[in-house]
Enzyme design. Structure first.
Site, PDB file in Angstrom:
ATOM      1  N   LYS A 200       0.814  -1.207   0.000  1.00 20.45           N
ATOM      2  CA  LYS A 200       0.000   0.000   0.000  1.00 20.45           C
ATOM      3  C   LYS A 200       0.860   1.276   0.000  1.00 20.45           C
ATOM      4  O   LYS A 200       2.062   1.208   0.145  1.00 20.45           O
ATOM      5  CB  LYS A 200      -0.963  -0.027   1.195  1.00 20.45           C
ATOM      6  CG  LYS A 200      -1.852  -1.284   1.180  1.00 20.45           C
ATOM      7  CD  LYS A 200      -2.584  -1.446  -0.147  1.00 20.45           C
ATOM      8  CE  LYS A 200      -3.644  -2.514  -0.168  1.00 20.45           C
ATOM      9  NZ  LYS A 200      -3.160  -3.887  -0.282  1.00 20.45           N
TER      10      LYS A 200
HETATM   11  C1  LIG Z   1      -9.123  -3.122  -2.033  1.00 16.98           C
HETATM   12  C2  LIG Z   1      -8.564  -3.953  -0.926  1.00 16.98           C
HETATM   13  N1  LIG Z   1      -9.361  -4.303   0.096  1.00 16.98           N
HETATM   14  C3  LIG Z   1      -8.920  -5.037   1.111  1.00 16.98           C
HETATM   15  C4  LIG Z   1      -7.609  -5.461   1.175  1.00 16.98           C
HETATM   16  C5  LIG Z   1      -7.182  -6.286   2.328  1.00 16.98           C
HETATM   17  O1  LIG Z   1      -6.172  -5.672   3.044  1.00 16.98           O
HETATM   18  P1  LIG Z   1      -5.113  -6.526   3.900  1.00 16.98           P
HETATM   19  O2  LIG Z   1      -4.232  -7.236   2.935  1.00 16.98           O
HETATM   20  O3  LIG Z   1      -4.388  -5.486   4.688  1.00 16.98           O
HETATM   21  O4  LIG Z   1      -5.882  -7.443   4.757  1.00 16.98           O
HETATM   22  C6  LIG Z   1      -6.731  -5.103   0.137  1.00 16.98           C
HETATM   23  C7  LIG Z   1      -5.312  -5.476   0.071  1.00 16.98           C
HETATM   24  O5  LIG Z   1      -4.645  -6.197   0.475  1.00 16.98           O
HETATM   25  C8  LIG Z   1      -7.231  -4.346  -0.936  1.00 16.98           C
HETATM   26  O6  LIG Z   1      -6.430  -4.004  -1.945  1.00 16.98           O
END
Ligand SMILES: Cc1ncc(COP(=O)(O)O)c(C=O)c1O
Length: 408
Positions: A200
Protein backbone atom coordinates in the site's frame (compact mmCIF):
# COMPACT_ATOMS: atom_id res chain seq x y z
CA UNK A 1 18.78 0.95 -18.88
CA UNK A 2 17.13 2.56 -21.86
CA UNK A 3 17.80 1.66 -25.48
CA UNK A 4 16.20 3.18 -28.52
CA UNK A 5 16.83 0.26 -30.86
CA UNK A 6 14.47 -2.71 -30.84
CA UNK A 7 17.40 -5.17 -30.97
CA UNK A 8 17.06 -6.02 -27.29
CA UNK A 9 14.41 -5.42 -24.69
CA UNK A 10 13.69 -1.79 -23.87
CA UNK A 11 14.33 -2.51 -20.22
CA UNK A 12 16.99 -4.77 -18.80
CA UNK A 13 17.18 -3.60 -15.19
CA UNK A 14 14.49 -4.03 -12.50
CA UNK A 15 12.02 -1.26 -11.68
CA UNK A 16 11.62 -0.07 -8.10
CA UNK A 17 9.10 -2.30 -6.34
CA UNK A 18 7.02 -2.02 -3.17
CA UNK A 19 8.32 -5.44 -2.23
CA UNK A 20 11.69 -4.11 -1.08
CA UNK A 21 13.50 -0.89 -0.21
CA UNK A 22 13.91 0.07 -3.88
CA UNK A 23 10.28 1.17 -3.92
CA UNK A 24 9.59 1.98 -0.30
CA UNK A 25 10.37 5.09 1.70
CA UNK A 26 11.37 3.30 4.86
CA UNK A 27 14.49 4.23 6.78
CA UNK A 28 15.86 6.04 9.79
CA UNK A 29 12.49 7.38 10.98
CA UNK A 30 10.89 3.93 11.10
CA UNK A 31 13.99 2.48 12.75
CA UNK A 32 13.85 5.18 15.41
CA UNK A 33 10.12 4.49 15.92
CA UNK A 34 10.58 0.77 16.38
CA UNK A 35 13.52 1.35 18.69
CA UNK A 36 11.38 3.72 20.79
CA UNK A 37 8.78 1.00 21.26
CA UNK A 38 11.31 -1.69 22.07
CA UNK A 39 13.02 0.56 24.58
CA UNK A 40 9.67 1.28 26.25
CA UNK A 41 8.96 -2.39 26.77
CA UNK A 42 5.34 -1.64 25.82
CA UNK A 43 4.50 -3.58 22.68
CA UNK A 44 0.74 -3.84 23.15
CA UNK A 45 -1.74 -1.02 22.61
CA UNK A 46 -3.56 -1.65 25.88
CA UNK A 47 -0.48 -0.45 27.76
CA UNK A 48 1.51 1.72 25.32
CA UNK A 49 0.56 5.01 23.69
CA UNK A 50 1.64 4.56 20.07
CA UNK A 51 -1.60 3.13 18.68
CA UNK A 52 -3.77 5.78 20.32
CA UNK A 53 -1.39 8.47 19.03
CA UNK A 54 -1.50 6.94 15.54
CA UNK A 55 -5.30 7.07 15.60
CA UNK A 56 -5.16 10.76 16.50
CA UNK A 57 -2.60 11.55 13.81
CA UNK A 58 -4.32 9.60 11.05
CA UNK A 59 -7.63 11.19 12.04
CA UNK A 60 -6.07 14.66 11.78
CA UNK A 61 -4.64 13.75 8.38
CA UNK A 62 -8.03 12.57 7.11
CA UNK A 63 -9.95 15.37 8.81
CA UNK A 64 -12.13 12.98 10.81
CA UNK A 65 -12.84 12.65 14.49
CA UNK A 66 -12.86 8.86 14.73
CA UNK A 67 -10.18 6.30 13.90
CA UNK A 68 -9.95 2.69 15.07
CA UNK A 69 -6.62 1.01 14.38
CA UNK A 70 -6.54 -2.75 13.82
CA UNK A 71 -4.40 -5.57 12.51
CA UNK A 72 -5.03 -5.48 8.71
CA UNK A 73 -7.18 -4.06 5.94
CA UNK A 74 -9.28 -7.22 6.03
CA UNK A 75 -9.83 -6.79 9.76
CA UNK A 76 -10.73 -3.12 9.20
CA UNK A 77 -13.46 -4.29 6.81
CA UNK A 78 -14.51 -6.93 9.33
CA UNK A 79 -14.79 -4.22 12.00
CA UNK A 80 -16.92 -2.14 9.63
CA UNK A 81 -19.25 -5.03 8.77
CA UNK A 82 -19.52 -6.00 12.44
CA UNK A 83 -20.33 -2.39 13.30
CA UNK A 84 -23.26 -2.58 10.88
CA UNK A 85 -24.30 -5.71 12.82
CA UNK A 86 -26.12 -7.63 10.08
CA UNK A 87 -28.26 -10.58 11.04
CA UNK A 88 -27.71 -13.97 9.38
CA UNK A 89 -28.91 -13.74 5.78
CA UNK A 90 -28.86 -9.95 5.61
CA UNK A 91 -27.24 -8.67 2.44
CA UNK A 92 -24.26 -6.44 1.72
CA UNK A 93 -23.75 -5.22 -1.83
CA UNK A 94 -20.21 -5.16 -3.14
CA UNK A 95 -17.87 -5.76 -6.09
CA UNK A 96 -16.37 -8.89 -7.60
CA UNK A 97 -13.28 -6.95 -8.71
CA UNK A 98 -11.15 -6.43 -5.62
CA UNK A 99 -8.96 -8.16 -3.09
CA UNK A 100 -10.85 -10.93 -1.27
CA UNK A 101 -10.45 -8.88 1.92
CA UNK A 102 -13.32 -6.70 0.69
CA UNK A 103 -15.78 -9.58 0.70
CA UNK A 104 -14.71 -12.30 3.15
CA UNK A 105 -15.66 -10.29 6.27
CA UNK A 106 -19.26 -10.20 5.02
CA UNK A 107 -19.43 -13.99 5.08
CA UNK A 108 -17.57 -14.17 8.41
CA UNK A 109 -20.44 -12.14 9.88
CA UNK A 110 -22.90 -14.59 8.31
CA UNK A 111 -24.25 -12.02 5.88
CA UNK A 112 -24.65 -12.57 2.14
CA UNK A 113 -22.42 -10.77 -0.37
CA UNK A 114 -24.51 -9.51 -3.29
CA UNK A 115 -22.43 -8.58 -6.31
CA UNK A 116 -23.22 -5.50 -8.37
CA UNK A 117 -21.43 -4.81 -11.63
CA UNK A 118 -18.72 -2.24 -12.32
CA UNK A 119 -18.09 0.63 -14.71
CA UNK A 120 -16.17 -0.51 -17.79
CA UNK A 121 -13.86 2.54 -17.71
CA UNK A 122 -12.82 2.26 -14.05
CA UNK A 123 -13.66 -1.22 -12.76
CA UNK A 124 -15.47 0.50 -9.88
CA UNK A 125 -19.03 -0.24 -8.72
CA UNK A 126 -21.65 1.26 -10.99
CA UNK A 127 -24.24 3.09 -8.83
CA UNK A 128 -27.11 2.03 -11.10
CA UNK A 129 -26.15 -1.62 -10.69
CA UNK A 130 -25.87 -1.12 -6.92
CA UNK A 131 -29.28 0.48 -6.66
CA UNK A 132 -30.84 -2.32 -8.73
CA UNK A 133 -29.41 -4.86 -6.26
CA UNK A 134 -30.95 -3.29 -3.14
CA UNK A 135 -33.62 -5.39 -1.40
CA UNK A 136 -35.32 -5.20 1.97
CA UNK A 137 -32.47 -7.37 3.35
CA UNK A 138 -29.72 -4.93 2.26
CA UNK A 139 -27.82 -3.50 5.22
CA UNK A 140 -24.74 -1.98 3.60
CA UNK A 141 -22.74 -1.26 0.45
CA UNK A 142 -18.98 -1.77 0.31
CA UNK A 143 -17.39 0.19 -2.54
CA UNK A 144 -13.70 0.01 -3.48
CA UNK A 145 -11.66 2.95 -4.75
CA UNK A 146 -9.94 0.52 -7.10
CA UNK A 147 -6.26 1.22 -7.88
CA UNK A 148 -6.67 4.60 -6.12
CA UNK A 149 -9.22 5.92 -8.63
CA UNK A 150 -12.06 7.69 -6.81
CA UNK A 151 -15.31 5.74 -6.64
CA UNK A 152 -18.57 7.66 -7.16
CA UNK A 153 -19.14 7.83 -3.43
CA UNK A 154 -21.30 10.97 -3.42
CA UNK A 155 -23.80 9.20 -5.65
CA UNK A 156 -23.58 6.01 -3.61
CA UNK A 157 -24.04 7.91 -0.34
CA UNK A 158 -27.20 9.46 -1.72
CA UNK A 159 -28.47 5.99 -2.69
CA UNK A 160 -27.46 4.56 0.70
CA UNK A 161 -29.23 7.33 2.59
CA UNK A 162 -32.36 7.02 0.48
CA UNK A 163 -32.55 3.30 1.29
CA UNK A 164 -31.40 3.58 4.90
CA UNK A 165 -28.25 1.47 4.45
CA UNK A 166 -24.63 2.06 5.47
CA UNK A 167 -21.94 3.00 2.93
CA UNK A 168 -18.49 1.56 3.64
CA UNK A 169 -15.58 2.83 1.55
CA UNK A 170 -12.73 0.36 1.01
CA UNK A 171 -9.76 2.72 0.76
CA UNK A 172 -7.04 0.08 1.01
CA UNK A 173 -5.71 1.30 -2.35
CA UNK A 174 -6.76 4.92 -1.97
CA UNK A 175 -4.65 6.94 0.48
CA UNK A 176 -4.80 10.53 -0.74
CA UNK A 177 -7.53 9.84 -3.29
CA UNK A 178 -9.89 12.79 -3.75
CA UNK A 179 -13.51 12.19 -4.67
CA UNK A 180 -15.66 14.14 -7.15
CA UNK A 181 -16.64 16.67 -4.47
CA UNK A 182 -13.01 17.13 -3.40
CA UNK A 183 -13.42 15.05 -0.23
CA UNK A 184 -10.81 12.59 0.94
CA UNK A 185 -11.66 8.98 0.11
CA UNK A 186 -13.08 7.40 3.24
CA UNK A 187 -14.92 10.48 4.50
CA UNK A 188 -18.05 10.46 2.31
CA UNK A 189 -19.37 7.06 3.39
CA UNK A 190 -20.39 6.28 6.96
CA UNK A 191 -17.13 4.35 7.44
CA UNK A 192 -13.82 4.18 5.53
CA UNK A 193 -11.34 1.29 5.74
CA UNK A 194 -7.59 1.42 5.09
CA UNK A 195 -4.77 -1.13 4.91
CA UNK A 196 -1.10 -0.87 5.89
CA UNK A 197 -0.13 -4.06 4.07
CA UNK A 198 3.25 -4.14 2.30
CA UNK A 199 2.01 -3.01 -1.13
CA UNK A 200 0.00 0.00 0.00
CA UNK A 201 0.98 3.69 -0.28
CA UNK A 202 2.28 3.50 3.29
CA UNK A 203 2.98 0.31 5.18
CA UNK A 204 3.63 -1.19 8.58
CA UNK A 205 3.88 -4.70 7.13
CA UNK A 206 0.25 -5.25 8.01
CA UNK A 207 -2.29 -3.07 9.75
CA UNK A 208 -5.60 -1.33 9.17
CA UNK A 209 -7.80 1.57 10.17
CA UNK A 210 -11.51 2.31 10.21
CA UNK A 211 -12.32 6.00 10.01
CA UNK A 212 -15.53 7.98 10.40
CA UNK A 213 -16.49 11.61 10.44
CA UNK A 214 -19.69 11.45 12.41
CA UNK A 215 -20.85 7.93 13.26
CA UNK A 216 -19.76 7.50 16.90
CA UNK A 217 -22.04 4.53 17.51
CA UNK A 218 -20.71 2.56 14.55
CA UNK A 219 -17.20 3.48 15.62
CA UNK A 220 -17.81 2.32 19.18
CA UNK A 221 -18.98 -1.06 17.92
CA UNK A 222 -15.96 -1.27 15.60
CA UNK A 223 -13.59 -0.46 18.48
CA UNK A 224 -15.19 -3.04 20.73
CA UNK A 225 -15.12 -5.64 17.94
CA UNK A 226 -11.33 -5.21 17.66
CA UNK A 227 -10.88 -6.00 21.34
CA UNK A 228 -13.17 -8.90 22.29
CA UNK A 229 -15.98 -6.39 22.93
CA UNK A 230 -14.28 -5.54 26.19
CA UNK A 231 -15.26 -1.99 27.20
CA UNK A 232 -11.99 -1.11 28.84
CA UNK A 233 -13.12 2.47 29.43
CA UNK A 234 -15.69 1.20 31.94
CA UNK A 235 -13.24 -0.78 34.09
CA UNK A 236 -15.55 -3.74 33.75
CA UNK A 237 -14.11 -7.03 32.51
CA UNK A 238 -17.05 -8.11 30.43
CA UNK A 239 -17.61 -9.07 26.78
CA UNK A 240 -20.59 -7.33 25.30
CA UNK A 241 -21.01 -9.29 22.06
CA UNK A 242 -19.30 -11.87 19.85
CA UNK A 243 -16.00 -10.55 18.57
CA UNK A 244 -12.29 -11.22 18.32
CA UNK A 245 -8.90 -9.63 18.94
CA UNK A 246 -7.89 -7.51 15.96
CA UNK A 247 -5.69 -5.03 17.82
CA UNK A 248 -2.83 -3.22 16.12
CA UNK A 249 0.51 -3.64 17.90
CA UNK A 250 2.59 -0.73 19.13
CA UNK A 251 5.32 -1.69 16.65
CA UNK A 252 2.91 -1.39 13.72
CA UNK A 253 1.56 1.91 15.01
CA UNK A 254 5.02 3.37 15.53
CA UNK A 255 6.04 2.48 11.96
CA UNK A 256 2.77 3.89 10.60
CA UNK A 257 3.40 7.13 12.51
CA UNK A 258 6.81 7.40 10.87
CA UNK A 259 5.30 6.70 7.45
CA UNK A 260 2.52 9.30 7.64
CA UNK A 261 4.64 12.44 7.09
CA UNK A 262 5.89 10.80 3.88
CA UNK A 263 2.43 10.06 2.49
CA UNK A 264 1.73 13.33 0.69
CA UNK A 265 5.08 13.16 -1.09
CA UNK A 266 4.44 9.54 -2.08
CA UNK A 267 1.03 10.40 -3.55
CA UNK A 268 2.41 13.49 -5.31
CA UNK A 269 5.24 11.54 -6.92
CA UNK A 270 2.95 8.68 -7.96
CA UNK A 271 0.58 11.21 -9.53
CA UNK A 272 3.25 13.13 -11.41
CA UNK A 273 4.70 9.99 -12.92
CA UNK A 274 1.27 8.60 -13.78
CA UNK A 275 0.28 11.82 -15.52
CA UNK A 276 3.48 11.60 -17.56
CA UNK A 277 2.60 8.07 -18.70
CA UNK A 278 -1.05 8.98 -19.33
CA UNK A 279 0.06 11.75 -21.68
CA UNK A 280 2.74 9.66 -23.36
CA UNK A 281 0.32 6.92 -24.39
CA UNK A 282 -2.80 9.00 -25.04
CA UNK A 283 -2.64 8.35 -28.79
CA UNK A 284 -2.32 4.55 -28.62
CA UNK A 285 -5.41 2.99 -30.19
CA UNK A 286 -7.77 1.08 -27.91
CA UNK A 287 -5.77 1.71 -24.72
CA UNK A 288 -7.39 4.00 -22.21
CA UNK A 289 -5.71 5.08 -18.99
CA UNK A 290 -7.90 5.48 -15.89
CA UNK A 291 -9.32 8.96 -15.21
CA UNK A 292 -6.61 11.14 -13.66
CA UNK A 293 -8.84 13.34 -11.49
CA UNK A 294 -8.32 12.61 -7.81
CA UNK A 295 -6.53 9.31 -8.36
CA UNK A 296 -3.62 8.43 -6.08
CA UNK A 297 -2.32 5.65 -8.33
CA UNK A 298 -1.90 2.58 -6.20
CA UNK A 299 -1.42 0.95 -9.58
CA UNK A 300 -1.67 2.18 -13.17
CA UNK A 301 -4.70 0.48 -14.78
CA UNK A 302 -5.28 0.47 -18.53
CA UNK A 303 -8.66 -0.33 -20.02
CA UNK A 304 -8.43 -2.08 -23.36
CA UNK A 305 -10.78 -2.23 -26.29
CA UNK A 306 -9.42 -5.45 -27.86
CA UNK A 307 -10.84 -4.64 -31.28
CA UNK A 308 -9.16 -1.25 -31.52
CA UNK A 309 -6.05 -2.36 -29.63
CA UNK A 310 -5.58 -5.52 -31.69
CA UNK A 311 -5.58 -7.80 -28.65
CA UNK A 312 -6.45 -8.09 -24.98
CA UNK A 313 -4.60 -7.64 -21.71
CA UNK A 314 -2.96 -11.04 -22.03
CA UNK A 315 -1.46 -10.14 -25.42
CA UNK A 316 -0.25 -6.81 -24.05
CA UNK A 317 1.19 -8.35 -20.90
CA UNK A 318 3.16 -10.83 -23.01
CA UNK A 319 4.48 -8.16 -25.35
CA UNK A 320 5.43 -5.93 -22.41
CA UNK A 321 7.18 -8.78 -20.61
CA UNK A 322 9.37 -9.23 -23.70
CA UNK A 323 10.42 -5.60 -23.21
CA UNK A 324 11.20 -6.09 -19.52
CA UNK A 325 8.03 -4.42 -18.23
CA UNK A 326 5.78 -6.44 -15.92
CA UNK A 327 2.03 -5.99 -16.23
CA UNK A 328 -0.86 -8.08 -14.97
CA UNK A 329 -3.89 -8.84 -17.12
CA UNK A 330 -7.20 -8.68 -15.28
CA UNK A 331 -5.79 -7.77 -11.81
CA UNK A 332 -7.28 -10.96 -10.30
CA UNK A 333 -7.69 -14.36 -11.92
CA UNK A 334 -11.43 -14.73 -11.38
CA UNK A 335 -14.24 -12.59 -10.02
CA UNK A 336 -14.36 -12.90 -6.25
CA UNK A 337 -17.69 -14.74 -6.48
CA UNK A 338 -16.09 -17.57 -8.50
CA UNK A 339 -13.73 -18.54 -5.67
CA UNK A 340 -14.67 -21.81 -3.91
CA UNK A 341 -15.41 -20.05 -0.63
CA UNK A 342 -18.40 -18.43 -2.35
CA UNK A 343 -19.27 -20.50 -5.43
CA UNK A 344 -19.05 -23.77 -3.47
CA UNK A 345 -20.05 -22.24 -0.12
CA UNK A 346 -16.93 -23.53 1.63
CA UNK A 347 -17.65 -21.94 4.97
CA UNK A 348 -18.43 -23.76 8.24
CA UNK A 349 -18.04 -27.55 8.19
CA UNK A 350 -20.26 -28.95 5.46
CA UNK A 351 -23.13 -26.58 6.24
CA UNK A 352 -22.49 -24.05 3.49
CA UNK A 353 -23.90 -21.52 5.95
CA UNK A 354 -24.87 -18.75 5.24
CA UNK A 355 -24.50 -19.31 1.50
CA UNK A 356 -26.19 -22.71 1.11
CA UNK A 357 -29.25 -21.25 -0.61
CA UNK A 358 -27.49 -18.58 -2.64
CA UNK A 359 -24.14 -19.94 -3.82
CA UNK A 360 -25.65 -21.11 -7.12
CA UNK A 361 -26.01 -17.41 -7.99
CA UNK A 362 -22.24 -17.08 -7.83
CA UNK A 363 -21.72 -18.29 -11.37
CA UNK A 364 -20.25 -17.03 -14.60
CA UNK A 365 -22.36 -14.32 -16.16
CA UNK A 366 -23.35 -12.72 -12.83
CA UNK A 367 -21.45 -9.47 -13.53
CA UNK A 368 -20.59 -9.29 -17.23
CA UNK A 369 -18.50 -6.10 -17.12
CA UNK A 370 -16.48 -7.37 -14.13
CA UNK A 371 -15.86 -10.60 -16.00
CA UNK A 372 -14.85 -8.90 -19.26
CA UNK A 373 -12.33 -6.72 -17.40
CA UNK A 374 -10.81 -9.70 -15.61
CA UNK A 375 -10.70 -11.84 -18.73
CA UNK A 376 -8.87 -9.31 -20.88
CA UNK A 377 -10.10 -5.73 -20.91
CA UNK A 378 -7.97 -4.68 -17.98
CA UNK A 379 -4.20 -4.47 -17.76
CA UNK A 380 -2.49 -3.38 -14.56
CA UNK A 381 0.96 -1.87 -14.55
CA UNK A 382 2.70 -1.81 -11.18
CA UNK A 383 3.21 1.74 -9.93
CA UNK A 384 5.72 3.34 -7.62
CA UNK A 385 6.67 6.69 -6.13
CA UNK A 386 10.33 5.95 -6.72
CA UNK A 387 9.98 5.59 -10.49
CA UNK A 388 12.19 8.08 -12.29
CA UNK A 389 11.05 9.90 -15.41
CA UNK A 390 13.30 7.50 -17.33
CA UNK A 391 11.45 4.55 -15.78
CA UNK A 392 8.15 6.01 -16.94
CA UNK A 393 9.56 6.66 -20.40
CA UNK A 394 10.67 3.03 -20.63
CA UNK A 395 7.14 1.87 -19.78
CA UNK A 396 5.71 4.26 -22.38
CA UNK A 397 8.15 3.04 -25.01
CA UNK A 398 7.35 -0.59 -24.20
CA UNK A 399 3.61 0.12 -24.47
CA UNK A 400 4.13 1.85 -27.81
CA UNK A 401 6.08 -1.11 -29.14
CA UNK A 402 3.54 -3.56 -27.70
CA UNK A 403 0.75 -1.61 -29.38
CA UNK A 404 2.55 -1.89 -32.72
CA UNK A 405 3.19 -5.59 -32.27
CA UNK A 406 -0.23 -6.55 -30.96
CA UNK A 407 -2.23 -4.32 -33.30
CA UNK A 408 -0.01 -5.52 -36.15
C1 LIG B 1 -9.12 -3.12 -2.03
C2 LIG B 1 -8.56 -3.95 -0.93
N1 LIG B 1 -9.36 -4.30 0.10
C3 LIG B 1 -8.92 -5.04 1.11
C4 LIG B 1 -7.61 -5.46 1.17
C5 LIG B 1 -7.18 -6.29 2.33
O1 LIG B 1 -6.17 -5.67 3.04
P1 LIG B 1 -5.11 -6.53 3.90
O2 LIG B 1 -4.23 -7.24 2.94
O3 LIG B 1 -4.39 -5.49 4.69
O4 LIG B 1 -5.88 -7.44 4.76
C6 LIG B 1 -6.73 -5.10 0.14
C7 LIG B 1 -5.31 -5.48 0.07
O5 LIG B 1 -4.64 -6.20 0.48
C8 LIG B 1 -7.23 -4.35 -0.94
O6 LIG B 1 -6.43 -4.00 -1.95
Amino acid sequence: MTTTESAGPIRTTPFPTVNDLSGRRIGAEELEAVTRVINSGQLNSTVGGETRAWEQEFGAYCGVEHVVACSSGTSALHLAVAAVNPGPGDEIITTGLSDAGTVLPIVMQNAIPVFADVDQHTGILDPASVEAAITDRTRAIIVVHLFGVPAPVEELREIADRHGVILIEDCAQAYGTLTASGARAGTVGHLGCFSLQQSKHITAGDGGMVISKDEPELVRRARLFADKAWPRDTNERTHLFLSLNYRMTELQAAVARAQLPKLDGIVKDRRERAHRLTEAIADLPGLRAAPVDGSSYWQFPLFIDPELAGGDGHAYAKALAEQGVAAGPGYIQRPLYLNPVLSEAKTYGDSGFPLADVHDRYAEGLCPVTESLISGRLLVIGWNENYTEADVDDIAAALRLASKQVAG
